[in-house]
Enzyme design. Structure first.
Site, PDB file in Angstrom:
ATOM      1  N   HIS A 151       0.832  -1.252   0.062  1.00 36.78           N
ATOM      2  CA  HIS A 151       0.235  -0.067  -0.095  1.00 36.78           C
ATOM      3  C   HIS A 151       0.818   1.198   0.066  1.00 36.78           C
ATOM      4  CE1 HIS A 151      -3.054   2.755   1.034  1.00 36.78           C
ATOM      5  NE2 HIS A 151      -3.767   1.976   1.112  1.00 36.78           N
TER       6      HIS A 151
ATOM      7  N   ARG B 184      -6.813  10.252  -0.009  1.00 35.37           N
ATOM      8  CA  ARG B 184      -6.376  10.739  -1.398  1.00 35.37           C
ATOM      9  C   ARG B 184      -7.769  10.839  -2.089  1.00 35.37           C
ATOM     10  NH1 ARG B 184      -3.597   6.439  -3.493  1.00 35.37           N
ATOM     11  NH2 ARG B 184      -3.240   5.575  -1.316  1.00 35.37           N
TER      12      ARG B 184
END
Ligand code: FAD
Length: 651
Positions: A249, A269
């Site tokens: 990740h 995000r």
């Protein structure tokens, strides 16, 4: 002979995360008596940690969304290595599984019109993740737990016993699948608190044990992720596929050291957070690969407009699939443009008002304040890649979740392979758990019914249980080994914690986010040595809650899956999704047609033959099944030529 308590059930589910609980509910609803076993307390599985949401094309926020778009995104994210049938079933059935959760009491966040809210995530064309703030996994598990309790209440009314048809054995670890000939006959394990052994006999066993992250030093995964289900399947004779694909990740915490690897959800995000390097540059614009060029914004202005007007602008490159973002961060740090603690900056503080950040990302706000003394409403976070998810897993039939080659064995959730190809999209795990958890429970129940109807219920023999008990007890009598070329000179018993640390360091350094042939060969060499030393892993004390003993047992599993990862990664001479090779940086269309299949070399499952230290895993190459033409027609030909060979395109 060691004393082993025995019980008989119809279906045994190993794992009480999202996949295991959904499977157990289904098996019980089909009228089967079902036992669920888990290492931690009921309600504490890894699924609880899931933050961002569940991907399902309900079209609540953008009505253009549908299962075909979700299917396309999933195949693109996995770089077309996904088993297309799993991706199809998943995209088609995910909305029903989310609505079903709501009818069982899940309280999702809402849109202004009162529909289930859906948020943006990397690689998803439309807002698609149903969520509960950034604590979606907790609500998922709470709801499934509540459903189980309600079924138990029905059973109490019908039979006088809450646990007559559905029972959870918590804080218990399974160490072996036991068999009758080729068929599954049940499981062998121990209670973590008392150390007592037990055997649950059943014709059908569902593996729902999650991932393998604890083989790596920097990981977002919890202590439970020691690859047990992967190893149990191998030892029972079932193959694993796609093990070279491990997802790093892009955004884990990098500071302070004690919390390194803890996840920073992609929702940051998705909700507008941007990545910058030490020069303040939004560097992701420099890392948009050709295959995604047309879909992502080329300027900050366009990227920022997308949040308000997604129909007329392209999405920001911060929302590329995870493998792309993780590699970009890695490259920036390597180029000397990283943050003070070896990551990059992730900023929401300049993008949203403080109260919006606290409402939409409450756990992240809390996590950074408590663990790093950083106020994310006022300053950027420092983030870097962390080992997060394994795409590889048990080779299963897409429709029934039955494991290849072992009648009675099923697998669902992170332990199963195929669904996500070379890279999973965020949010596609929680939906995978529900879709394939239900299918595994359904087909395990049907299999158990058929076995009962035929009057051929399998029974494990005593010898297997004795061997399994002896294997589990070995750390109490570990002796200095014979001098061995790969293990070094004979010595005192090995400390399991030291072995674990060495394993994690080796996997991190040599089979991590960027790989090279020489380093992976070195990793295999170290793994062989660790495996021999692990046979001398010794513990003191007794069987009552003894974490050193538990780790000594888990080491067998971590070493097995690590060997699968390293061998398959060395064999695949291309870069794709969660497998990046410095020495073979291109994606190769010929490799898209191939799965690497890992099998145990020793057909006795390692119970009879001693480990010689020369590797336990045999690799095979297998052709992928051709993608059905109507599904291929969902893509433009211009896109397909990037993935499929000329021969496949002609066909
Ligand atoms: P788990 O939930 O891990 O359950 C495994 C179970 O197996 C546990 O009960 C464990 O005790 C049991 N078990 C294991 N070994 C044994 C054994 N030997 N004997 C007995 N029991 C055993 N995915 C998304 O889709 N959306 C997200 O927003 C998201 N956020 C995430 C955030 C974090 C921090 C992390 C780490 C992951 C996230 N993921 C997310 C991924 C997702 O949470 C996992 O892939 C998923 O929860 C795995 O579920 P599972 O049911 O397969 O296994």
């Amino acid at each position: 002979m060691t004393q082993v308590e025995r019980q008989a059930w119809d279906v045994v589910v190993i794992g009480a995360g999202g996949a295991g609980l959904r499977a157990a509910i289904e098996a019980r609803e089909q009228g089967m008596r079902c036992a669920v076993i888990c290492k931690s307390l009921f309600g504490k599985a890894h699924t609880v940690m899931a933050e961002g949401g569940i991907a399902a094309s309900m079209g609540n926020v953008n009505e253009r969304d549908n299962w075909q778009v979700h299917f396309r995104d999933t195949m693109r994210g996995g770089k077309f290595l996904n088993h297309w049938r799993m991706a199809e079933l998943h995209a088609q059935e995910a909305p029903d599984r989310v609505w079903e959760l709501e009818t069982w009491g899940a309280l999702f966040d809402r849109t202004p019109e009162g529909k289930i809210s859906q948020r943006n995530f990397g690689g998803h064309e439309y807002p698609r993740l149903a969520h509960v703030g950034d604590r979606t996994g907790l609500e998922l598990i709470r709801t499934l737990q509540q459903k189980i309790v309600s079924l138990q209440q029905e059973d109490k009314a019908a039979t006088g016993d809450y646990e007559s048809r559905l029972k959870v054995f918590q804080e218990c670890t399974v160490t072996r699948i036991v068999k009758d000939g080729d068929r599954v006959a049940g499981v062998f394990g121990y209670e973590r608190e008392s150390g007592r052994f037990f055997a649950l006999e059943a014709p059908a066993v569902v593996l729902a044990t999650g991932g393998i992250g604890k083989s790596f030093k920097v990981t977002s995964n919890s202590w439970e992720y020691t690859g047990d289900g992967h190893a149990l399947a191998l030892l029972a004779g079932a193959p694993l596929i796609n093990m070279e694909f491990v997802q790093f990740h892009p955004t884990g915490m990098v500071w302070p050291p004690s919390v390194k690897g803890i996840l920073v959800t992609e929702s940051v995000r998705g909700d507008g957070g941007v990545l910058r390097n030490s020069e303040g540059k939004r560097f992701m614009f420099d890392y948009i690969p050709d295959v995604f060029k047309e879909k992502y914004a080329q300027s900050e202005g366009e990227a920022d407009r997308w949040y308000e007007d997604p129909d007329n602008n392209r999405r920001p490159p911060e929302l590329l699939p995870r493998d792309e973002v993780a590699r970009a961060i890695n490259a920036e740090v390597k180029a000397g443009r990283g943050s003070p603690h070896g990551g990059v900056f992730l900023d929401v503080s300049t993008r949203m008002p403080a109260e919006v950040i606290k409402r939409r990302l409450p756990s992240m706000h809390h996590q950074f304040k408590e663990l790093a003394d950083v106020d994310i409403t006022a300053e950027p976070m420092e983030v870097g890649p962390t080992c997060h998810y394994v795409m590889g897993g048990v080779d299963v039939d897409p429709d029934t979740a039955a494991a290849t080659g072992v009648p009675g064995l099923f697998a669902a959730g992170e332990v199963a392979g195929g669904m996500h190809g070379s890279n999973r999209l965020g949010g596609n795990s929680l939906s995978d758990l529900l879709v394939f958890g239900r299918r595994a429970g359904l087909h395990a129940a049907r299999y158990a019914q058929e076995t009962a109807a035929s009057g051929t219920r399998p029974v494990p023999d005593e010898t297997q249980l004795d061997l399994a008990a002896a294997e589990a007890l070995r750390p109490f009598s570990a002796e200095a080994g014979e001098p061995d070329e790969s293990a070094g000179p004979a010595g005192p018993p090995e400390n399991p914690y030291t072995l674990h640390q060495e394993l994690q360091q080796s996997m991190n350094d040599l089979v991590g986010i960027i790989r090279k042939a020489g380093e992976m060969e070195e990793a295999l060499h170290r793994l062989a040595s660790l495996r021999v030393r692990a046979r001398r892993a010794g513990v003191e004390g007794h069987r009552q809650f003894n974490p050193g003993w538990h780790l000594a047992i888990d080491l067998r599993n971590m070493l097995l899956v690590s060997e699968c990862v390293a061998r398959a990664a060395l064999e695949r001479t291309e870069s794709r999704g969660g497998h990046t090779r410095d020495d073979c940086p291109e994606m190769d269309r010929e490799w898209r047609r191939l799965n690497l299949v890992c099998r145990l070399s020793d057909p006795s499952g390692g119970l009879a033959a001693p480990d010689t230290g020369h590797g336990q895993i045999r690799l095979e190459r297998r052709e992928m099944p051709p993608i059905r033409p109507d599904l291929l027609n969902l893509f433009e030909k211009d896109e397909l030529v990037k993935y499929l060979t000329d021969e496949e395109l002609t066909q």
